[in-house]
Motif scaffolding. Structure first.
Motif, PDB file in Angstrom:
ATOM      1  N   UNK A   1       7.577 -32.807 -12.761  1.00  0.00           N
ATOM      2  CA  UNK A   1       6.980 -31.493 -13.003  1.00  0.00           C
ATOM      3  C   UNK A   1       7.945 -30.337 -12.759  1.00  0.00           C
ATOM      4  N   UNK A   2       9.001 -30.570 -11.999  1.00  0.00           N
ATOM      5  CA  UNK A   2       9.899 -29.457 -11.662  1.00  0.00           C
ATOM      6  C   UNK A   2      10.634 -28.950 -12.901  1.00  0.00           C
ATOM      7  N   UNK A   3      11.131 -29.866 -13.717  1.00  0.00           N
ATOM      8  CA  UNK A   3      11.935 -29.442 -14.866  1.00  0.00           C
ATOM      9  C   UNK A   3      11.100 -28.715 -15.917  1.00  0.00           C
ATOM     10  N   UNK A   4       9.919 -29.224 -16.333  1.00  0.00           N
ATOM     11  CA  UNK A   4       9.160 -28.491 -17.357  1.00  0.00           C
ATOM     12  C   UNK A   4       8.752 -27.098 -16.904  1.00  0.00           C
ATOM     13  N   UNK A   5       8.592 -26.892 -15.621  1.00  0.00           N
ATOM     14  CA  UNK A   5       8.154 -25.581 -15.145  1.00  0.00           C
ATOM     15  C   UNK A   5       9.314 -24.634 -14.899  1.00  0.00           C
ATOM     16  N   UNK A   6      10.493 -25.172 -14.621  1.00  0.00           N
ATOM     17  CA  UNK A   6      11.621 -24.316 -14.307  1.00  0.00           C
ATOM     18  C   UNK A   6      11.533 -23.700 -12.930  1.00  0.00           C
ATOM     19  N   UNK A   7      10.813 -24.364 -12.031  1.00  0.00           N
ATOM     20  CA  UNK A   7      10.681 -23.869 -10.663  1.00  0.00           C
ATOM     21  C   UNK A   7      11.332 -24.859  -9.704  1.00  0.00           C
ATOM     22  N   UNK A   8      11.637 -24.376  -8.510  1.00  0.00           N
ATOM     23  CA  UNK A   8      12.283 -25.233  -7.528  1.00  0.00           C
ATOM     24  C   UNK A   8      11.283 -26.256  -6.988  1.00  0.00           C
ATOM     25  N   UNK A   9      11.802 -27.319  -6.385  1.00  0.00           N
ATOM     26  CA  UNK A   9      10.935 -28.383  -5.876  1.00  0.00           C
ATOM     27  C   UNK A   9      10.002 -27.883  -4.780  1.00  0.00           C
ATOM     28  N   UNK A  10      10.442 -27.088  -3.820  1.00  0.00           N
ATOM     29  CA  UNK A  10       9.490 -26.589  -2.816  1.00  0.00           C
ATOM     30  C   UNK A  10       8.371 -25.752  -3.422  1.00  0.00           C
ATOM     31  N   UNK A  11       8.686 -24.979  -4.438  1.00  0.00           N
ATOM     32  CA  UNK A  11       7.647 -24.161  -5.068  1.00  0.00           C
ATOM     33  C   UNK A  11       6.614 -25.033  -5.763  1.00  0.00           C
ATOM     34  N   UNK A  12       7.085 -26.050  -6.482  1.00  0.00           N
ATOM     35  CA  UNK A  12       6.148 -26.954  -7.141  1.00  0.00           C
ATOM     36  C   UNK A  12       5.285 -27.663  -6.103  1.00  0.00           C
ATOM     37  N   UNK A  13       5.893 -28.101  -5.021  1.00  0.00           N
ATOM     38  CA  UNK A  13       5.144 -28.784  -3.969  1.00  0.00           C
ATOM     39  C   UNK A  13       4.091 -27.851  -3.367  1.00  0.00           C
ATOM     40  N   UNK A  14       4.447 -26.593  -3.215  1.00  0.00           N
ATOM     41  CA  UNK A  14       3.491 -25.619  -2.685  1.00  0.00           C
ATOM     42  C   UNK A  14       2.309 -25.447  -3.619  1.00  0.00           C
ATOM     43  N   UNK A  15       2.575 -25.300  -4.910  1.00  0.00           N
ATOM     44  CA  UNK A  15       1.484 -25.120  -5.871  1.00  0.00           C
ATOM     45  C   UNK A  15       0.587 -26.353  -5.916  1.00  0.00           C
ATOM     46  N   UNK A  16       1.195 -27.529  -5.849  1.00  0.00           N
ATOM     47  CA  UNK A  16       0.390 -28.749  -5.870  1.00  0.00           C
ATOM     48  C   UNK A  16      -0.514 -28.815  -4.641  1.00  0.00           C
ATOM     49  N   UNK A  17       0.002 -28.381  -3.516  1.00  0.00           N
ATOM     50  CA  UNK A  17      -0.823 -28.383  -2.295  1.00  0.00           C
ATOM     51  C   UNK A  17      -2.020 -27.452  -2.439  1.00  0.00           C
ATOM     52  N   UNK A  18      -1.799 -26.302  -3.071  1.00  0.00           N
ATOM     53  CA  UNK A  18      -2.903 -25.365  -3.293  1.00  0.00           C
ATOM     54  C   UNK A  18      -3.979 -26.005  -4.164  1.00  0.00           C
ATOM     55  N   UNK A  19      -3.549 -26.704  -5.204  1.00  0.00           N
ATOM     56  CA  UNK A  19      -4.516 -27.337  -6.108  1.00  0.00           C
ATOM     57  C   UNK A  19      -5.241 -28.483  -5.422  1.00  0.00           C
ATOM     58  N   UNK A  20      -4.542 -29.208  -4.564  1.00  0.00           N
ATOM     59  CA  UNK A  20      -5.199 -30.298  -3.831  1.00  0.00           C
ATOM     60  C   UNK A  20      -6.205 -29.724  -2.835  1.00  0.00           C
ATOM     61  N   UNK A  21      -5.823 -28.663  -2.145  1.00  0.00           N
ATOM     62  CA  UNK A  21      -6.740 -28.047  -1.183  1.00  0.00           C
ATOM     63  C   UNK A  21      -7.979 -27.481  -1.867  1.00  0.00           C
TER      64      UNK A  21
ATOM     65  N   UNK B   1       4.366 -21.429 -21.468  1.00  0.00           N
ATOM     66  CA  UNK B   1       4.424 -20.380 -20.455  1.00  0.00           C
ATOM     67  C   UNK B   1       3.587 -19.175 -20.872  1.00  0.00           C
ATOM     68  N   UNK B   2       3.612 -18.844 -22.162  1.00  0.00           N
ATOM     69  CA  UNK B   2       2.828 -17.705 -22.630  1.00  0.00           C
ATOM     70  C   UNK B   2       1.341 -17.959 -22.552  1.00  0.00           C
ATOM     71  N   UNK B   3       0.912 -19.126 -22.958  1.00  0.00           N
ATOM     72  CA  UNK B   3      -0.511 -19.460 -22.884  1.00  0.00           C
ATOM     73  C   UNK B   3      -0.988 -19.425 -21.431  1.00  0.00           C
ATOM     74  N   UNK B   4      -0.185 -19.975 -20.543  1.00  0.00           N
ATOM     75  CA  UNK B   4      -0.571 -19.992 -19.127  1.00  0.00           C
ATOM     76  C   UNK B   4      -0.658 -18.574 -18.567  1.00  0.00           C
ATOM     77  N   UNK B   5       0.267 -17.709 -18.977  1.00  0.00           N
ATOM     78  CA  UNK B   5       0.229 -16.325 -18.501  1.00  0.00           C
ATOM     79  C   UNK B   5      -1.017 -15.609 -19.009  1.00  0.00           C
ATOM     80  N   UNK B   6      -1.331 -15.792 -20.283  1.00  0.00           N
ATOM     81  CA  UNK B   6      -2.514 -15.135 -20.846  1.00  0.00           C
ATOM     82  C   UNK B   6      -3.784 -15.624 -20.159  1.00  0.00           C
TER      83      UNK B   6
END
Lengths: 126, 126
Positions: free
Chosen positions: B62-82, A24-29
């Motif tokens: 990917x949801x657990x390693x990031x600590x974010x909710x599933x809709x948020x992860x899905x949103x970020x993935x869509x941004x990267x795909x776009x 998380x820190x590396x990604x933030x930096x």
DNA sequence: CCGGCGCATCGACGTCCGTCAATCTCGTTG
DNA sequence: CAACGAGATTGACGGACGTCGATGCGCCGG
């Protein structure tokens, strides 16, 4: 108070982004430096400074090509300086900005998926 | 409706950023891709997908390693795909995401100040 | 000494972005 | 056919960001 890490690029360097999961820190930096260049005005500022005669330019040379007000240009330049991508050299009344050698190449090296195994980064990156 | 250019990287490619001033359109296109990766969560997503077994991962990985909710992860993935950085392959119930080969290297090539005169980009960039 | 100029800073405003809970779609499974 | 689960979409909220006008600070010329 928009800057707390004067040179986050140093921490983001040598973190290849591909090959092992970022912390998380590396990604933030790393995102701090990327946010600095993820703006049309700042990208044009970088290219304008790099393409200017002598590799440096003052604020008065940059406001007209961008079509932005002088405070806005000054703000963007400060963001780039805080990110470690530009250097500021005040000579008399004018402030000359220039690219920090190796800064953009270090960023490019982080994004490269080749794994830094080739000769893409000679010695200026890390 | 958050996406109007499906692959802005194609337009931003071959615009070295250093050597000649960027036009407003080139800067906007390039900033679109940079904004996609200028986020800690999306940077970690890219590294997680790249480091995952087989070079691909589904949302549930990917949801657990990031600590974010599933809709948020899905949103970020869509941004990267776009942005043209990730590819989506839906097999059955699961959706597998993988890095688009050469996409990150093309971005790195744009940032490189060496002028693309060396062998940093073999042939996949342009 | 004082007026002008280049640049930085401040305060404010509008907009965009990241995040979540709730809901929807659609394959799979019993 | 009905229930379940993975993932995408929607709507809403809080915070961050880009932009500008007004103002302050130093350096230079008259």
């Amino acid at each position: 108070m928009s800057v707390d890490a004067p040179f986050p690029l140093a921490a983001a360097c040598c973190a290849p982004l591909v090959g092992r999961p970022l912390t998380a820190g590396e990604a933030t930096d790393l995102s701090r430096v990327l946010k600095a260049i993820a703006d049309p005005a700042r990208l044009r500022l970088l290219s304008l400074v790099a393409a200017h005669a002598g590799g440096e330019a003052c604020v008065c040379d940059l406001t007209e090509p961008l079509g932005l007000s002088q405070p806005t240009v000054s703000h963007h330049l400060k963001v780039l300086v805080d990110a470690g991508l530009l250097s500021r050299d005040k000579r008399g009344v004018w402030a000359y900005y220039a690219l920090v050698p190796g800064a953009l190449d270090a960023l490019a090296g982080v994004l490269t998926t080749a794994g830094t195994a080739d000769g893409a980064l000679p010695s200026s990156a890390c």
